[in-house]
Design a protein around this motif. Structure first.
Motif, PDB file in Angstrom:
ATOM      1  N   ASN A   3       0.867  -1.183   0.000  1.00 50.01           N
ATOM      2  CA  ASN A   3       0.000   0.000   0.000  1.00 50.01           C
ATOM      3  C   ASN A   3       0.901   1.229   0.000  1.00 50.01           C
ATOM      4  O   ASN A   3       1.624   1.475   0.968  1.00 50.01           O
ATOM      5  CB  ASN A   3      -0.911   0.008   1.233  1.00 50.01           C
ATOM      6  N   TRP A   4       0.833   2.028  -1.079  1.00 50.34           N
ATOM      7  CA  TRP A   4       1.779   3.145  -1.235  1.00 50.34           C
ATOM      8  C   TRP A   4       1.122   4.310  -1.938  1.00 50.34           C
ATOM      9  O   TRP A   4      -0.069   4.310  -2.199  1.00 50.34           O
ATOM     10  CB  TRP A   4       3.042   2.671  -1.942  1.00 50.34           C
ATOM     11  N   ARG A   5       1.935   5.341  -2.237  1.00 55.22           N
ATOM     12  CA  ARG A   5       1.395   6.577  -2.815  1.00 55.22           C
ATOM     13  C   ARG A   5       0.935   6.397  -4.259  1.00 55.22           C
ATOM     14  O   ARG A   5       0.058   7.105  -4.721  1.00 55.22           O
ATOM     15  CB  ARG A   5       2.465   7.684  -2.778  1.00 55.22           C
ATOM     16  N   GLY A   6       1.543   5.484  -5.001  1.00 54.05           N
ATOM     17  CA  GLY A   6       1.118   5.226  -6.364  1.00 54.05           C
ATOM     18  C   GLY A   6       1.789   6.154  -7.365  1.00 54.05           C
ATOM     19  O   GLY A   6       2.289   7.231  -7.048  1.00 54.05           O
ATOM     20  N   ASN A   7       1.782   5.705  -8.642  1.00 53.88           N
ATOM     21  CA  ASN A   7       2.341   6.490  -9.739  1.00 53.88           C
ATOM     22  C   ASN A   7       1.611   6.080 -11.009  1.00 53.88           C
ATOM     23  O   ASN A   7       1.656   4.917 -11.399  1.00 53.88           O
ATOM     24  CB  ASN A   7       3.846   6.234  -9.867  1.00 53.88           C
ATOM     25  N   PRO A   8       0.917   7.043 -11.689  1.00 56.84           N
ATOM     26  CA  PRO A   8       0.176   6.677 -12.916  1.00 56.84           C
ATOM     27  C   PRO A   8       1.077   6.155 -14.027  1.00 56.84           C
ATOM     28  O   PRO A   8       0.590   5.530 -14.956  1.00 56.84           O
ATOM     29  CB  PRO A   8      -0.497   7.993 -13.304  1.00 56.84           C
ATOM     30  N   ALA A   9       2.400   6.426 -13.970  1.00 57.17           N
ATOM     31  CA  ALA A   9       3.290   5.965 -15.024  1.00 57.17           C
ATOM     32  C   ALA A   9       3.552   4.461 -14.934  1.00 57.17           C
ATOM     33  O   ALA A   9       3.966   3.850 -15.910  1.00 57.17           O
ATOM     34  CB  ALA A   9       4.610   6.732 -14.959  1.00 57.17           C
ATOM     35  N   LEU A  10       3.308   3.878 -13.778  1.00 57.34           N
ATOM     36  CA  LEU A  10       3.530   2.446 -13.588  1.00 57.34           C
ATOM     37  C   LEU A  10       2.326   1.657 -14.097  1.00 57.34           C
ATOM     38  O   LEU A  10       1.187   2.108 -13.979  1.00 57.34           O
ATOM     39  CB  LEU A  10       3.769   2.156 -12.104  1.00 57.34           C
ATOM     40  N   GLU A  11       2.575   0.484 -14.669  1.00 59.87           N
ATOM     41  CA  GLU A  11       1.489  -0.321 -15.217  1.00 59.87           C
ATOM     42  C   GLU A  11       1.562  -1.740 -14.666  1.00 59.87           C
ATOM     43  O   GLU A  11       2.596  -2.180 -14.142  1.00 59.87           O
ATOM     44  CB  GLU A  11       1.573  -0.359 -16.750  1.00 59.87           C
ATOM     45  N   THR A  12       0.445  -2.440 -14.823  1.00 58.64           N
ATOM     46  CA  THR A  12       0.416  -3.861 -14.497  1.00 58.64           C
ATOM     47  C   THR A  12       1.312  -4.604 -15.485  1.00 58.64           C
ATOM     48  O   THR A  12       1.253  -4.366 -16.693  1.00 58.64           O
ATOM     49  CB  THR A  12      -1.019  -4.395 -14.580  1.00 58.64           C
ATOM     50  N   GLY A  13       2.152  -5.498 -14.969  1.00 54.42           N
ATOM     51  CA  GLY A  13       3.091  -6.210 -15.823  1.00 54.42           C
ATOM     52  C   GLY A  13       4.490  -5.642 -15.775  1.00 54.42           C
ATOM     53  O   GLY A  13       5.377  -6.136 -16.469  1.00 54.42           O
ATOM     54  N   ASP A  14       4.726  -4.587 -14.971  1.00 48.67           N
ATOM     55  CA  ASP A  14       6.060  -4.013 -14.799  1.00 48.67           C
ATOM     56  C   ASP A  14       6.737  -4.631 -13.573  1.00 48.67           C
ATOM     57  O   ASP A  14       6.086  -4.913 -12.564  1.00 48.67           O
ATOM     58  CB  ASP A  14       5.983  -2.493 -14.602  1.00 48.67           C
ATOM     59  N   TRP A  15       8.047  -4.824 -13.674  1.00 48.43           N
ATOM     60  CA  TRP A  15       8.820  -5.221 -12.500  1.00 48.43           C
ATOM     61  C   TRP A  15       8.981  -4.036 -11.566  1.00 48.43           C
ATOM     62  O   TRP A  15       9.182  -2.898 -12.019  1.00 48.43           O
ATOM     63  CB  TRP A  15      10.203  -5.733 -12.916  1.00 48.43           C
ATOM     64  N   LEU A  16       8.902  -4.263 -10.266  1.00 52.69           N
ATOM     65  CA  LEU A  16       9.098  -3.232  -9.244  1.00 52.69           C
ATOM     66  C   LEU A  16      10.334  -3.580  -8.425  1.00 52.69           C
ATOM     67  O   LEU A  16      10.524  -4.731  -8.034  1.00 52.69           O
ATOM     68  CB  LEU A  16       7.887  -3.171  -8.298  1.00 52.69           C
TER      69      LEU A  16
END
Length: 621
Positions: free
Chosen positions: A91-104
């Motif tokens: 649970n975090w602040r979030g970023n619209p540039a990140l998408e499902t299917g990206d490595w974190l």
């Protein structure tokens, strides 16, 4: 559709997620096998066939695909078999540039970074952006046998690759190789990154796998890459060409060149140039066409003959009593600091612009307009007059074709537009005025009267004093409390509004011919069939018990009750049987209004009829 995971090098530090916002499974997830059940037609009919790729132990992926084949399933397994990660929820602040299917790339509270895929991603905006990322998968511990039969050891040794020296083995995969020797190399898959580990003797004399390199960049290098910006000073294209007179030239294209130190050019062809400073002593030959250049700061002593025609003269002082500029219709005469415009046709002075002394030798600038002339300040761009003054006889007039006029003082301002007029003053409780197409407002921020273009008027004040009768012909809505210090007369119903399941319902007030107030309660007689009901003190403050009051009773069981006696502070109830429950209601005359009964008002019948007709029209509308 099978989608590949993408590594955008996106990192989330503990400062970006909430306290205890990261939940990490310490068991790493790795795919054991993939299966898919498809219908297959045969001579006996349709039957279900299950294809399996990989192992049937460990975490399994079950696909639904009616056109799957064994070869396709094997291809899919080869692409995903080395994927491994720690399951997590963040649970975090979030970023619209990140998408499902990206490595974190996540860093836990202990400062340990790890990579995991963003398999589920939810963004929520409620005044601020929050997000939930997760990869909720079931992990299982890998089983490592402490003993391996000789035949299995031979098979594993054959599967490993021997290095060039012929002494060490080279392994790949995510599972730690069994029975390693010093110097063995392990190509390990860690999420989207590839790592090289070597089985090495440690300082304490023990042996263990040590990572020597990884495709994951260090934080310092990654930060330099992310913050790098291409400079405008980089030359974009440098090449050789044969463009000019058959010679090989060095050509620089697509960039500006800035030489900050001394530069020598032995022989140059400059087709077009702007030179900031040029020494005239370096010009030894040629002709300068004065029509192509502007010459400033010229020493006039060097001009000995000729006529100056159509020239611009700057920074000079011309001595003389009069200067005349002749035009087609008017001529301008400058004499002793005054400028006069004269009409050429009759020599009449039309305008004169000059200074004079007034008010104890203080200067005054004046413009004299002769006869019925006028003065205009005109805009060629808008084809309108900023300001226009004129006089017909003894009547003076002024007009301005302005979109906005603003006059500002130290603590106040006055502004005008074609749709708005406004006076503003600073400070608390200072007067202000605004009138425009959207309405008006008069008063300060604390006390004001305003109206909008819908016909509504709003008054804000600590007290509103109206010294005459007020007549309101339309519907009135009071949002706050209403206190009436005098009498309240109502033509029409007096209702209480209640919210019900299908809308707002009204209940009319119960009224009597005289001014009565009531109170209701329940009680029960005792073993002696009596009970004394005291009149509540606050209620006795609002009704006058010196006057006769009335009590109404109703029993709640078999038997009956009646009033045995009444006095100023209580009344006694008698029942036909002991312990009889009942309810009572008391009504007494309101103090100060004991003699009021159907009071006659001074309102005329015609006024009442007019009000009723108006109410009828509003109900029809």
């Amino acid at each position: 559709e099978i989608m590949q995971l993408i590594d955008p090098k996106f990192a989330v530090s503990p400062a970006e997620y909430f306290q205890k916002g990261l939940t990490k499974n310490e068991l790493m997830y790795k795919i054991g096998g993939i299966s898919c059940t498809v219908p297959v037609q045969s001579e006996s009919g349709s039957e279900q066939v299950t294809y399996l790729s990989g192992s049937n132990t460990g975490p399994q992926i079950v696909l639904e695909n009616k056109v799957m084949t064994q070869s396709l399933l094997d291809d899919i397994y080869q692409k995903v078999k080395n994927i491994n990660f720690y399951p997590f929820t963040l649970n975090w602040r979030g970023n619209p540039a990140l998408e499902t299917g990206d490595w974190l790339t996540l860093t836990d509270r202990d400062g340990t970074p790890f990579k995991t895929p963003n398999l589920s991603y939810t963004l929520t905006f409620k005044g601020g952006l929050t997000a939930t990322s997760s990869a909720n998968t079931n992990s299982s511990a890998q089983t490592v046998s402490a003993y391996s039969p000789p035949l299995n050891q031979i098979i594993k040794d054959i599967n490993s690759r021997v290095d060039a020296a012929g002494k060490n083995s080279v392994y790949d995969g995510t599972e730690e190789p069994p029975y390693p020797k010093e110097g063995d190399i392990w190509f390990k898959k860690n999420g989207p990154d590839d790592e090289i580990w070597i089985y090495t003797k440690l300082a304490d004399g023990t042996y263990d796998w040590v990572m020597t390199t990884s495709t994951r960049l260090s934080d310092e290098i990654q930060e330099k890459i992310d913050n790098s910006v291409p400079s405008d000073e980089i030359v974009k294209t440098i090449n050789l060409s044969q463009e000019m007179d058959g010679k090989e030239w060095l050509k620089i294209t697509g960039a500006k060149i800035w030489l900050t130190d001394q530069t020598r050019i032995d022989d140059a062809i400059i087709q077009d140039a702007m030179i900031g400073n040029l020494s005239a002593s370096k010009l030894t030959a040629g002709t300068i066409n004065a029509s192509d250049v502007n010459i400033i700061n010229l020493n006039a002593s060097n001009i000995s003959t000729g006529t100056l025609t159509a020239v611009d003269i700057e920074g000079v002082k011309i001595k003389g009593s009069k200067i005349t500029s002749a035009g087609d219709v008017f001529s301008m005469l400058q004499d002793n600091g005054a400028i006069t415009w004269i009409r050429n046709s009759d020599g009449k002075e039309i305008f004169k612009f000059y200074t004079t002394l007034i008010n104890l030798q203080e200067g005054n600038v004046r413009l004299d307009v002769s006869d019925s002339g006028s003065l205009s300040i005109y805009s060629q761009k808008t084809d309108k007059d900023f300001l226009h003054f004129s006089a017909v006889g003894n009547t003076m007039s002024c007009s301005a074709d302005l979109d906005r006029l603003q006059i500002t003082g130290d603590n106040n301002s006055l502004s005008y537009t074609p749709t708005n007029f406004e006076y503003q003053s600073s400070g608390d409780n200072r007067p202000n005025l605004r009138v425009g197409v959207t309405g008006f407002k008069i008063g300060s921020n604390a006390t004001y009267l305003s109206g909008d273009n819908n016909g509504a008027i709003t008054a804000v004040a600590s007290a509103l004093n109206i010294l005459s009768n007020v007549k309101i012909s339309q519907f009135t809505n009071i949002g706050g409390n209403l206190s009436v210090n005098g009498s309240l007369s109502v033509i029409g119903s007096k209702n209480a509004a209640h919210v019900t399941r299908d809308g707002l319902r009204l209940t009319p007030a119960y009224e009597t011919a005289e001014s009565y107030l009531g109170d209701i309660g329940t009680a029960e007689t005792g073993e002696d069939c009596t009970v004394i009901i005291p009149i509540e003190e606050h209620f006795s403050d609002v009704i006058n018990t010196d006057y006769e009051y009335q009590v109404f009773l109703q029993s709640y069981s078999e038997g009956f009750v009646y009033i045995k006696s009444r006095d100023k502070t209580s009344f006694t109830v008698q029942s036909s049987v002991p312990n009889l429950p009942f309810t009572w209601e008391i009504k007494g005359k309101r103090r100060g209004y004991e003699n009021d009964r159907l009071t006659l008002t001074d309102m005329k019948f015609e006024e009442i009829k007019e009000i009723e007709e108006q109410n009828f029209k509003e109900e029809e509308a």
